[in-house]
Design a protein around this motif. Structure first.
Motif, PDB file in Angstrom:
ATOM      1  N   ARG A   1      -0.109  -2.660  -3.556  1.00 27.97           N
ATOM      2  CA  ARG A   1      -1.520  -2.466  -3.250  1.00 27.97           C
ATOM      3  C   ARG A   1      -1.978  -1.178  -3.918  1.00 27.97           C
ATOM      4  O   ARG A   1      -1.163  -0.358  -4.361  1.00 27.97           O
ATOM      5  N   SER A   2      -3.280  -1.004  -4.004  1.00 25.75           N
ATOM      6  CA  SER A   2      -3.841   0.214  -4.568  1.00 25.75           C
ATOM      7  C   SER A   2      -4.995   0.679  -3.711  1.00 25.75           C
ATOM      8  O   SER A   2      -5.616  -0.097  -2.977  1.00 25.75           O
ATOM      9  N   SER A   3      -5.313   1.969  -3.794  1.00 25.12           N
ATOM     10  CA  SER A   3      -6.470   2.534  -3.108  1.00 25.12           C
ATOM     11  C   SER A   3      -7.159   3.501  -4.048  1.00 25.12           C
ATOM     12  O   SER A   3      -6.525   4.098  -4.924  1.00 25.12           O
ATOM     13  N   GLY A   4      -8.471   3.653  -3.876  1.00 31.65           N
ATOM     14  CA  GLY A   4      -9.232   4.516  -4.762  1.00 31.65           C
ATOM     15  C   GLY A   4      -9.479   3.848  -6.094  1.00 31.65           C
ATOM     16  O   GLY A   4      -9.149   2.678  -6.312  1.00 31.65           O
ATOM     17  N   ASP A   5     -10.059   4.584  -7.037  1.00 39.13           N
ATOM     18  CA  ASP A   5     -10.289   4.059  -8.376  1.00 39.13           C
ATOM     19  C   ASP A   5     -10.334   5.204  -9.384  1.00 39.13           C
ATOM     20  O   ASP A   5     -10.327   6.378  -9.015  1.00 39.13           O
ATOM     21  N   GLY A   6     -10.355   4.829 -10.657  1.00 37.65           N
ATOM     22  CA  GLY A   6     -10.383   5.829 -11.713  1.00 37.65           C
ATOM     23  C   GLY A   6      -9.195   6.762 -11.645  1.00 37.65           C
ATOM     24  O   GLY A   6      -8.061   6.336 -11.405  1.00 37.65           O
ATOM     25  N   LYS A   7      -9.448   8.038 -11.831  1.00 34.51           N
ATOM     26  CA  LYS A   7      -8.359   9.020 -11.814  1.00 34.51           C
ATOM     27  C   LYS A   7      -7.771   9.225 -10.423  1.00 34.51           C
ATOM     28  O   LYS A   7      -6.678   9.796 -10.273  1.00 34.51           O
ATOM     29  N   ASP A   8      -8.490   8.772  -9.413  1.00 31.98           N
ATOM     30  CA  ASP A   8      -8.021   8.942  -8.032  1.00 31.98           C
ATOM     31  C   ASP A   8      -7.252   7.734  -7.508  1.00 31.98           C
ATOM     32  O   ASP A   8      -6.870   7.701  -6.339  1.00 31.98           O
ATOM     33  N   ILE A   9      -7.025   6.741  -8.340  1.00 32.79           N
ATOM     34  CA  ILE A   9      -6.350   5.539  -7.867  1.00 32.79           C
ATOM     35  C   ILE A   9      -4.898   5.840  -7.494  1.00 32.79           C
ATOM     36  O   ILE A   9      -4.212   6.623  -8.164  1.00 32.79           O
ATOM     37  N   LYS A  10      -4.460   5.249  -6.413  1.00 34.10           N
ATOM     38  CA  LYS A  10      -3.075   5.372  -5.966  1.00 34.10           C
ATOM     39  C   LYS A  10      -2.492   3.976  -5.833  1.00 34.10           C
ATOM     40  O   LYS A  10      -3.135   3.084  -5.305  1.00 34.10           O
ATOM     41  N   ARG A  11      -1.272   3.818  -6.303  1.00 36.25           N
ATOM     42  CA  ARG A  11      -0.604   2.520  -6.253  1.00 36.25           C
ATOM     43  C   ARG A  11       0.644   2.628  -5.375  1.00 36.25           C
ATOM     44  O   ARG A  11       1.377   3.613  -5.447  1.00 36.25           O
ATOM     45  N   TYR A  12       0.845   1.577  -4.588  1.00 33.47           N
ATOM     46  CA  TYR A  12       1.941   1.582  -3.628  1.00 33.47           C
ATOM     47  C   TYR A  12       2.774   0.313  -3.766  1.00 33.47           C
ATOM     48  O   TYR A  12       2.255  -0.762  -4.072  1.00 33.47           O
ATOM     49  N   THR A  13       4.072   0.451  -3.507  1.00 32.22           N
ATOM     50  CA  THR A  13       4.970  -0.689  -3.364  1.00 32.22           C
ATOM     51  C   THR A  13       5.321  -0.827  -1.893  1.00 32.22           C
ATOM     52  O   THR A  13       5.697   0.158  -1.247  1.00 32.22           O
ATOM     53  N   GLN A  14       5.192  -2.034  -1.369  1.00 31.16           N
ATOM     54  CA  GLN A  14       5.465  -2.274   0.038  1.00 31.16           C
ATOM     55  C   GLN A  14       6.645  -3.220   0.210  1.00 31.16           C
ATOM     56  O   GLN A  14       6.736  -4.240  -0.469  1.00 31.16           O
ATOM     57  N   LEU A  15       7.538  -2.868   1.119  1.00 29.80           N
ATOM     58  CA  LEU A  15       8.618  -3.744   1.547  1.00 29.80           C
ATOM     59  C   LEU A  15       8.442  -3.969   3.043  1.00 29.80           C
ATOM     60  O   LEU A  15       8.260  -3.004   3.797  1.00 29.80           O
ATOM     61  N   SER A  16       8.469  -5.213   3.467  1.00 32.92           N
ATOM     62  CA  SER A  16       8.161  -5.496   4.864  1.00 32.92           C
ATOM     63  C   SER A  16       9.013  -6.630   5.403  1.00 32.92           C
ATOM     64  O   SER A  16       9.568  -7.435   4.657  1.00 32.92           O
ATOM     65  N   TYR A  17       9.121  -6.675   6.730  1.00 34.13           N
ATOM     66  CA  TYR A  17       9.827  -7.778   7.383  1.00 34.13           C
ATOM     67  C   TYR A  17       9.309  -7.912   8.812  1.00 34.13           C
ATOM     68  O   TYR A  17       8.759  -6.968   9.387  1.00 34.13           O
ATOM     69  N   LEU A  18       9.476  -9.088   9.364  1.00 33.42           N
ATOM     70  CA  LEU A  18       9.089  -9.347  10.748  1.00 33.42           C
ATOM     71  C   LEU A  18      10.235  -8.923  11.653  1.00 33.42           C
ATOM     72  O   LEU A  18      11.329  -9.481  11.598  1.00 33.42           O
TER      73      LEU A  18
END
Length: 353
Positions: A319-336
């Motif tokens: 997922r990502s948040s923000g845009d342009g130079k402020d954009i942050k990208r994340y990798t998520q690992l999840s489980y129930l």
């Protein structure tokens, strides 16, 4: 089909794993058949039939309570990842899953169809019948480990959800630690994937019939598998993936059928040596859309399975948040982590009657 084109543009912003193995012969054959059908078949006017509220477009973005005119548009936006192979003691209360493999030597290549058929077989063998009452709630507890791709910093979230079984009561929803009340659907609204038990129970538990049911629901017309176009397969993929991701507890036989149906979609592929949130090494299933332009990026979500038993281990997403130079990208690992049927919203399993 302007809705599909616009939503594909959004979807194609995701990163594509260029190191994935090539498609197997069966997937290529199906892709060629879809392409031939697209070229030779007369154009179809897929009428919209209802007002639909979508689930989240991207993993861990809050569910937007907006009505979209057009079932196809809502189907493509249904990609939230919440699915796991469960164990149940027979009393309606979920238990923590314990898939067996923690580490393995380098894996052999295996097709997506083999993995998903194995996952379906494992699910059929281990699933327990669940018959919640309409006035009850499905409680789920999910663990999400999110890593900032630039800084390497990892945060862990615990998401707890209480969803009304029949959709008539408000539900409590959480996404990466933030929660809100979700009111019932209005009379002129529906949602894909369906959340209420009655609608889920009506879905076919035969994989081919499930695909055709999804096609009919989204496009408003009957078709055989050979008549489905590449563009329609793309929407069907996101609809099936959304069903597996958004609905953590299903009527008996539906999850195995959804796994097998997903394996029939052209472009679904297996990627070996993927780690889940607990560090276990598995084989992942992701999607390479045959109708996607060559210059566009691909699908960034992975279902991770045990490479021996094909038990479901969890998800990897971006997922990502923000845009342009402020954009942050994340990798998520999840489980129930666990689930249960409870009588009241915000009631924990230990207090369930």
């Amino acid at each position: 089909m302007r809705d599909i084109d616009e939503l594909r543009d959004l979807r194609d912003l995701a990163a594509f794993d260029a190191g994935a193995p090539p498609l197997d012969d069966e997937t290529r054959r199906r892709g060629r058949a879809r392409l031939l059908a697209t070229i030779t078949a007369p154009g179809a006017d897929h009428a919209t039939r209802t007002t639909v509220r979508p689930a989240s477009l991207v993993r861990r973005r809050p569910v937007l309570r907006i009505a979209l005119t057009g079932v196809v548009a809502a189907a493509v936006t249904a990609g939230v990842l919440v699915a796991v192979q469960r164990d149940d003691g027979g009393d309606g209360r979920g238990k923590t899953a314990k898939p067996p493999v923690a580490s393995l030597p380098p894996m052999r290549n295996v097709s997506a169809q083999t993995v998903l058929k194995g996952a379906a077989a494992y699910a059929r063998e281990h699933e327990k019948p669940v018959s919640p009452r309409d006035d009850q709630f499905v409680y789920t507890k999910e663990i999400i480990k999110e890593t900032n791709q630039k800084t390497g910093r990892t945060k862990t979230y615990v998401d707890e959800i209480w969803r009304s079984v029949d959709g008539s009561q408000r539900s409590w929803i959480m996404e990466i630690g933030k929660g809100w009340w979700s009111p019932p659907l209005a009379d002129n609204e529906s949602v894909w994937p369906p959340q209420d038990w009655g609608s889920l129970r009506k879905l076919p538990t035969d994989p081919e019939q499930l695909i055709l049911a999804v096609h009919g629901e989204l496009f408003g017309s009957e078709a055989s598998l050979d008549e489905i176009t590449d563009e329609e397969w793309s929407v069907i993929h996101y609809s099936l993936a959304g069903l597996l991701k958004v609905v953590p507890v299903m009527p008996e036989g539906l999850r195995p059928a959804a796994y097998e149906a997903l394996g029939m979609v052209p472009g679904v592929k297996a990627v070996p040596n993927q780690k889940d949130a607990k560090g276990r090494v598995g084989v992942a299933i992701t999607y390479d859309d045959p109708s996607r332009p060559e210059e566009a990026s691909g699908y960034d979500s992975y279902f991770i399975f045990d490479p021996v038993t094909y038990a479901f281990l969890g998800f990897r997403d971006e997922r990502s948040s923000g845009d342009g130079k402020d954009i942050k990208r994340y990798t998520q690992l999840s489980y129930l982590d666990s689930w249960a049927i409870v009588d009241k919203v915000k009631q924990y399993p230990s207090a369930a009657s």
